[in-house]
Design an enzyme around this catalytic site. Structure first.
Site, PDB file in Angstrom:
ATOM      1  N   GLY A 144       0.797  -1.214   0.000  1.00  0.00           N
ATOM      2  CA  GLY A 144       0.000   0.000   0.000  1.00  0.00           C
ATOM      3  C   GLY A 144       0.830   1.264   0.000  1.00  0.00           C
ATOM      4  O   GLY A 144       0.455   2.259  -0.632  1.00  0.00           O
ATOM      5  N   SER A 145       1.935   1.277   0.711  1.00  0.00           N
ATOM      6  CA  SER A 145       2.750   2.492   0.792  1.00  0.00           C
ATOM      7  C   SER A 145       3.298   2.880  -0.576  1.00  0.00           C
ATOM      8  O   SER A 145       3.259   4.059  -0.960  1.00  0.00           O
ATOM      9  CB  SER A 145       3.899   2.302   1.789  1.00  0.00           C
ATOM     10  N   ASN A 158      -6.873   3.627   9.405  1.00  0.00           N
ATOM     11  CA  ASN A 158      -6.166   2.441   9.883  1.00  0.00           C
ATOM     12  C   ASN A 158      -6.115   2.342  11.404  1.00  0.00           C
ATOM     13  O   ASN A 158      -5.862   1.261  11.944  1.00  0.00           O
ATOM     14  CB  ASN A 158      -4.734   2.415   9.328  1.00  0.00           C
ATOM     15  N   SER A 177      -3.364  -3.434  -0.198  1.00  0.00           N
ATOM     16  CA  SER A 177      -2.249  -4.263   0.257  1.00  0.00           C
ATOM     17  C   SER A 177      -2.757  -5.623   0.694  1.00  0.00           C
ATOM     18  O   SER A 177      -3.694  -5.716   1.494  1.00  0.00           O
ATOM     19  CB  SER A 177      -1.538  -3.569   1.424  1.00  0.00           C
ATOM     20  N   CYS A 219       3.005   0.739  11.654  1.00  0.00           N
ATOM     21  CA  CYS A 219       4.112   1.412  10.985  1.00  0.00           C
ATOM     22  C   CYS A 219       4.829   2.386  11.909  1.00  0.00           C
ATOM     23  O   CYS A 219       5.960   2.774  11.654  1.00  0.00           O
ATOM     24  CB  CYS A 219       3.611   2.157   9.744  1.00  0.00           C
TER      25      CYS A 219
END
Length: 396
Positions: free
Chosen positions: A69-70, A150, A198, A323
Site C-alpha cells: 500500500g505504501s 487504519n 495491500s 508502521c
C-alpha cells in the site's frame, strides 16, 4: 493467544498459501521470458490481474502491482502531482489523519512548491463531503482521502467525495488498504480515479499490493529499471505473492457480507464491555466504522504499558498503526480528532478477525479491565485525577 491486531496484518488464508505454492515449486519462470516456461508465469500474472480487477469492478489494464500500500500511495500521489505540474496546478487536498505513506509524500511535495490543504475530520473522525467541495480550487490537481482509517476505523463518504471530484474535474485517490476485502468497492460507481491496496490486510501475503489507476492516467514511474508492469513499475513481478493476493481478495469479497455481520456483533459486544470501564471513551464514530475495529482511550494509562501487560495475558493488540509502533509520540490520528496528548498516549486498538468468538471477546474485556485497573492503581497521575488535583477529561 488471542490475536486482535488484524489491522496491522492478518494470518494468511489457506487459499492464498495453496495459490502460491505451485509458483514457487513448479511454475517459477520469469514472466518477462519469451520461452514457454516463462510464459506460463506470464499467463498466471495476467489471470491474477483480471481477478483482482474484477473484485474492484475495474479493467485489468488499470491494475499495477506494487510492493504494498505504501508504494501504491506514493505512486498515485506523485503521478497526480506530475500531471498537475504540467498543467500549472500545484494544490492538493487531503486530511490530517491519513496514513504516513500519504502524509510524508505530501510533505515532500510541499518542499517542491505544492500547497497542501489538510481537512479537519472532527471529533467523530469523519469528513463531510462539503468540506472537499469547498477546499477544491482552480489549481487543485488531486484529492487524496483514505477509505477507512487504519487506527480508528472510521469510513469516509468516498462515493460522495468521488462524485464531487468528478464534477470539478479533479483526480481522486483513496488509500483503501484497510477497506479492500472488508468493504464493497466499485471504482466506477464511486468515481475513484486511483486506489491503493495491500494483500496482507485481507489474509494475503506481505510485500505485495496493487494500484488501480483509471484508464487514461499515465502513471509516474517511481521505481526505474526494466519494462515490467507496462513500464511503470520496474522489477520482476512476484508471481507467488500476486497469486496469493488474488486468491485472498476473491475469498474475502465472496465472504464479505457474512464476515461483516459476524464482526459487527463481536465489535458491539467489545465496545459495550470496554465502555463499562470508568473514564474511557471510544475513538471515532460508533456507526460509520470498520466491522472489526475498536479503538479506546483510557485516562491515566500509558499505551505501551497496557500493551505489554495484555501481551503477558496472551492478547495481541496495538496502540495505533504498526508502521509507527516504535514511536513515543502520541497518535497523529487521535490528535486530529481532538484528543489531548495525555489521553492519546493511553489508546488501545483492537482489530478483530473472522475466527474470533464471543468467548475471546469476553476474555479481552476482562483482561483490559484488569490491566487498566492495575495501571491506574500504581499511577501518580491517576491519583491526582482521583484526588481532584487534575480535572478529568472524560465523564465517568
Amino acid at each position: 493467544m488471542i490475536y486482535a491486531d488484524n489491522a496491522a496484518t492478518t494470518k494468511m488464508s489457506k487459499a492464498a498459501i495453496d495459490a502460491m505454492l505451485p509458483y514457487m515449486e513448479e511454475y517459477y519462470g520469469n514472466p518477462s521470458s519469451l520461452y514457454a516456461f516463462g510464459q506460463q508465469a506470464k499467463e498466471a500474472l495476467e489471470n491474477a490481474r483480471s481477478r483482482i480487477a474484477a473484485c474492484l469492478h475495474a479493467d485489468p489494464r488499470e491494475v499495477t502491482f506494487t510492493s504494498g500500500g505504501s508504494e501504491a500511495d506514493n505512486q498515485a500521489i506523485m503521478t497526480a502531482a506530475a500531471l498537475g505540474m504540467r498543467r500549472g496546478k500545484k494544490h492538493i487536498v487531503s486530511t490530517a489523519f491519513e496514513h504516513h505513506a500519504v502524509l510524508h509524500t505530501l510533505e515532500k511535495l510541499k518542499k517542491q512548491g505544492f500547497e497542501v490543504t489538510l481537512l479537519d475530520v472532527h471529533n467523530t473522525g469523519l469528513l463531510r463531503p462539503e468540506q472537499v467541495a469547498e477546499a477544491i480550487r482552480e489549481d487543485t490537481c488531486l484529492v487524496t482521502i483514505m477509505y477507512a482509517n487504519n487506527e480508528i476505523g472510521t469510513i469516509q463518504p468516498v462515493t460522495e467525495i468521488g462524485a464531487i471530484c468528478r464534477e470539478k474535474g479533479v483526480l481522486f485517490h483513496t488509500d483503501a488498504v484497510q477497506a479492500a476485502g472488508h468493504l464493497h468497492i466499485d471504482v466506477k460507481e464511486q468515481n475513484i480515479d486511483m486506489l491503493s491496496l495491500s494483500a496482507h490486510k485481507f489474509h494475503g501475503p506481505k510485500g505485495i499490493g496493487a494500484l488501480y489507476a483509471k484508464r487514461g492516467i499515465i502513471l509516474e514511474t517511481i521505481i526505474n529499471g526494466g519494462a515490467q508492469e507496462r513500464g511503470k513499475r520496474a522489477g520482476t513481478e512476484n508471481i507467488p505473492a500476486i497469486m496469493g493476493m488474488a486468491a485472498a481478495l476473491e475469498e474475502a469479497c465472496a465472504a464479505m457480507d457474512e464476515h461483516s455481520a459476524k464482526l459487527t456483533v463481536l465489535r458491539e459486544r467489545l465496545i459495550h464491555g470496554l465502555d463499562q470501564i470508568p473514564y474511557s471513551e471510544l475513538n471515532g464514530d460508533h456507526k460509520h466504522r470498520l466491522p472489526g475495529n475498536v479503538n479506546f482511550c483510557f485516562e491515566g494509562i500509558e499505551g505501551e504499558s497496557l500493551l505489554l501487560l495484555l501481551d503477558d495475558k496472551g492478547i495481541c493488540a496495538s496502540s495505533g498503526s504498526a508502521c509507527t509502533s516504535g514511536s513515543l509520540d502520541p497518535s497523529h490520528v487521535l490528535l486530529a480528532i481532538g484528543r489531548p496528548h495525555e489521553v492519546a498516549h493511553g489508546s488501545l486498538r483492537l482489530s478483530l478477525g473472522e475466527d474470533m468468538t464471543e468467548a475471546d471477546i469476553d476474555e479481552i474485556i476482562l483482561a483490559v479491565t484488569d490491566v487498566v485497573n492495575y495501571l491506574r492503581n500504581i499511577s501518580p497521575f491517576w491519583r491526582d485525577l482521583v484526588n481532584g488535583k487534575r480535572p478529568h477529561i472524560f465523564e465517568r
